[in-house]
Design a protein around this motif. Structure first.
Motif, PDB file in Angstrom:
ATOM      1  N   VAL A   1     -10.599 -38.431 -14.375  1.00  0.00           N
ATOM      2  CA  VAL A   1      -9.389 -37.835 -14.940  1.00  0.00           C
ATOM      3  C   VAL A   1      -8.569 -37.296 -13.776  1.00  0.00           C
ATOM      4  O   VAL A   1      -9.125 -36.768 -12.809  1.00  0.00           O
TER       5      VAL A   1
ATOM      6  N   GLY B   1      -6.687 -42.846 -17.589  1.00  0.00           N
ATOM      7  CA  GLY B   1      -6.138 -41.619 -17.027  1.00  0.00           C
ATOM      8  C   GLY B   1      -6.691 -41.220 -15.686  1.00  0.00           C
ATOM      9  O   GLY B   1      -6.272 -40.213 -15.119  1.00  0.00           O
TER      10      GLY B   1
ATOM     11  N   GLN C   1      -9.774 -33.188 -22.596  1.00  0.00           N
ATOM     12  CA  GLN C   1      -8.998 -33.906 -21.575  1.00  0.00           C
ATOM     13  C   GLN C   1      -7.920 -33.043 -20.941  1.00  0.00           C
ATOM     14  O   GLN C   1      -7.403 -33.387 -19.871  1.00  0.00           O
TER      15      GLN C   1
ATOM     16  N   GLU D   1      -3.146 -45.619 -10.355  1.00  0.00           N
ATOM     17  CA  GLU D   1      -3.589 -45.164 -11.667  1.00  0.00           C
ATOM     18  C   GLU D   1      -4.671 -46.095 -12.197  1.00  0.00           C
ATOM     19  O   GLU D   1      -4.614 -47.311 -12.017  1.00  0.00           O
TER      20      GLU D   1
END
Length: 443
Positions: free
Chosen positions: A197, A222, A319, A218
Motif C-alpha cells: 500500500v 494500490g 486501507q 504504481e
C-alpha cells in the motif's frame, strides 16, 4: 485553563480558540532532510527544521559520523555533508532517545557503509521492534546484532560492498521503505522496493530533490515499486520544511470540538499520503478548508482554516490506516465528541508505537467518561454528540507525546479538568504545544 506541578499539567475548558498560528516543521521531513544533506557533497541550508528532541537525536548521530551541522537561528541549520560513502565509525554509541524514526532510518544509512555503530535509546524506544528493518538490511550484506527481543541496544556493521535487492514488503511501512532507500544510496546498482500500500513518500520526494535517480511505478491494488540507482551523488540543497500536519492535527481537533472556535494554521504540509486524518474529519462534518495551496521544494503546502463543527461518527477502513497512522490518538478524541459510534480496525501497529496506543487511549477515554470497546486491532468509540465529557481524571502519558497531547485537547471540552501525569514527552515533537494553546485562547 492550565495548572502545573512539576511535569504534571491540567487542562480545562476556558472558551473558544481563535486567531492564527504555526506548528513546528514536519518531523518526518526534518529527519530525511538532515540525512540526505549529510550524504550530499557540500553545504545544504535547512529552514523550518523541527525543534523536537527526535530530530535532535538524528542531528547528533550524524555529527558523530562526520557531518557538520550548525544552527544559524532557532529553526535554520547548515549541514556540510560527507558525500555518499563518507560516513565514519562513531567513537561512542549513538543515543536515539525516544525516536524510532532516527533509529530505523539510520540503520538503513549505516547498512551500506563500511562502518560499525551501536544504537541505544530510552526505556520506551528500547521496547520497540527493530527486526522489521534489520531483516531486510541483512540481505544486502549488513551484520546486525540486536537484543534477544529484537530491540535496542543494537550494533550494526555496514557492508563494504552492499548488494542491490528487490525488496517486497509484506507490511506497509514508510520507515522500512525509507531505511532501504537510504541503504540504496551507497549500494551499486538498482535497488527496488515494492510496498503493498502506498505509504508517505517524503523520502522519494526529497531524494529526487537532492538529485538521486529514482523512479516510482504504481502497482495493481494500490501498491508502489520504487527503484533507486546507486551509488548516488547527491547535490546540496536549500530546503524549506513545511509545518507538521501531525502537530496541526491536535490544534485542528481542538478547534472542531470546542464551541465557538475558529483558527488558521499557516504553512502546513498537505502531502496527500498524510491527509487521512483530515479526510476523516471532513467526512465527519468538520469545517476544514485549505487555502493558498502551493508547492515548496517538492512538497505541497497550504494554510488550514478550522471552525467548530458538529461531528458525526465514522468508520476508518484498514486501507486508510497508513495515511493517518500517527494521528489515531487525536482521531479517537474527535470520535469521543462525535454523534454516534466510530469504529477502527487494522491498527495492530499502534500496539508497538511509543506506547500501546490502543490500550492507553482506551484506558484514558474511559477515565474521562467516554464509552469505548477495545479489540485486538482497533477501538469502537461511542461519542458524546458534541456534549462535554465528565473529565476529572489523571491520564498516564506512558511517556508518549501523542497520548499526552491528545488528552490535553480532550480536557478543553470536559466538565472537569483533565490532568496529564507528564507533559515532558511532548518535547520530542511539539516543544511549544502548551504556549500555542495559551496564545489561541488569548487571541
Amino acid at each position: 485553563m492550565y495548572s502545573v506541578t512539576k511535569q504534571q499539567m491540567s487542562f480545562r475548558s476556558s472558551g473558544p480558540l481563535s486567531g492564527e498560528t504555526v506548528v513546528p516543521g514536519d518531523k518526518s521531513i526534518s529527519h530525511r532532510a538532515l540525512m540526505l544533506a549529510a550524504m550530499a557533497d557540500g553545504q545544504s541550508r535547512i529552514q523550518g527544521l523541527s525543534p523536537g528532541g527526535d530530530v535532535r537525536s538524528t542531528a547528533c548521530a550524524l555529527r558523530a559520523m562526520g557531518a557538520r551541522i550548525e544552527a544559524e537561528g532557532p529553526d535554520t541549520w547548515h549541514v556540510d555533508g560527507v558525500g555518499t560513502g563518507g560516513l565514519n565509525t562513531p567513537h561512542a554509541p549513538l543515543d536515539m532517545g525516544n525516536s524510532g524514526t532516527s533509529a530505523r532510518l539510520l540503520m538503513g544509512l549505516i547498512a551500506s557503509h563500511p562502518v560499525t555503530a551501536t544504537l541505544t535509546g530510552d526505556s520506551s524506544l528500547s521496547r520497540r521492534p527493530m527486526e522489521r528493518v534489520a531483516g531486510p538490511l541483512r540481505t544486502i550484506g549488513a551484520t546486525i546484532a540486536a537484543s534477544p527481543q529484537g530491540t535496542l541496544p543494537l550494533t550494526i556493521e555496514g557492508a563494504a560492498a552492499a548488494v542491490p535487492r528487490h525488496h517486497r514488503l509484506t507490511v506497509a511501512s514508510a520507515q522500512v521503505k525509507s531505511a532501504l532507500l537510504l541503504a540504496a544510496l551507497n549500494t551499486p546498482g538498482v535497488t527496488r522496493i515494492t510496498e503493498p500500500v502506498a505509504t508517505r513518500d517524503h523520502s522519494e520526494r526529497m531524494l529526487r530533490h537532492f538529485g538521486a535517480r529514482i523512479e516510482v511505478a504504481e502497482e495493481p491494488g494500490g501498491g508502489r515499486t520504487i527503484a533507486l540507482a546507486g551509488k548516488a551523488a547527491l547535490t546540496p540543497q536549500d530546503i524549506a520544511i513545511p509545518g507538521d500536519p501531525s502537530s496541526a492535527a491536535f490544534l485542528a481537533v481542538a478547534a472542531l470540538v470546542v464551541p465557538g472556535s475558529s483558527i488558521v494554521i499557516r504553512n502546513v504540509g498537505t502531502n496527500p499520503l498524510r491527509m487521512g486524518l483530515f479526510d476523516a474529519l471532513r467526512a465527519m462534518g468538520g469545517d476544514i478548508v485549505f487555502d493558498n495551496e502551493r508547492m515548496v521544494d517538492g512538497e505541497p503546502v497550504a494554510d488550514m482554516r478550522v471552525r467548530h463543527s458538529a461531528l458525526r461518527a465514522t468508520d476508518i477502513a484498514p486501507q486508510a490506516v497508513p495515511s493517518m497512522i500517527d494521528e489515531f490518538p487525536i482521531f479517537f478524541i474527535a470520535a469521543a465528541f462525535a454523534d454516534g459510534t466510530s469504529r477502527t480496525s487494522g491498527l495492530r501497529e499502534l500496539r508497538v508505537k511509543e506506547s500501546d496506543r490502543i490500550a492507553a487511549m482506551a484506558e484514558g477515554l474511559r477515565a474521562i467518561g467516554a464509552r469505548v470497546e477495545e479489540n485486538q486491532d482497533g477501538l469502537a468509540i461511542m461519542g458524546s454528540g458534541g456534549a462535554p465529557l465528565p473529565g476529572g481524571a489523571t491520564i498516564a502519558s506512558c511517556m508518549d507525546h501523542r497520548i499526552a497531547m491528545s488528552f490535553a485537547i480532550a480536557g478543553l471540552h470536559c466538565s472537569q479538568a483533565v490532568t496529564i501525569d507528564s507533559m515532558a514527552p511532548v518535547d520530542t515533537s511539539f516543544p511549544g504545544f502548551v504556549t500555542t494553546l495559551q496564545e489561541l485562547h488569548s487571541a
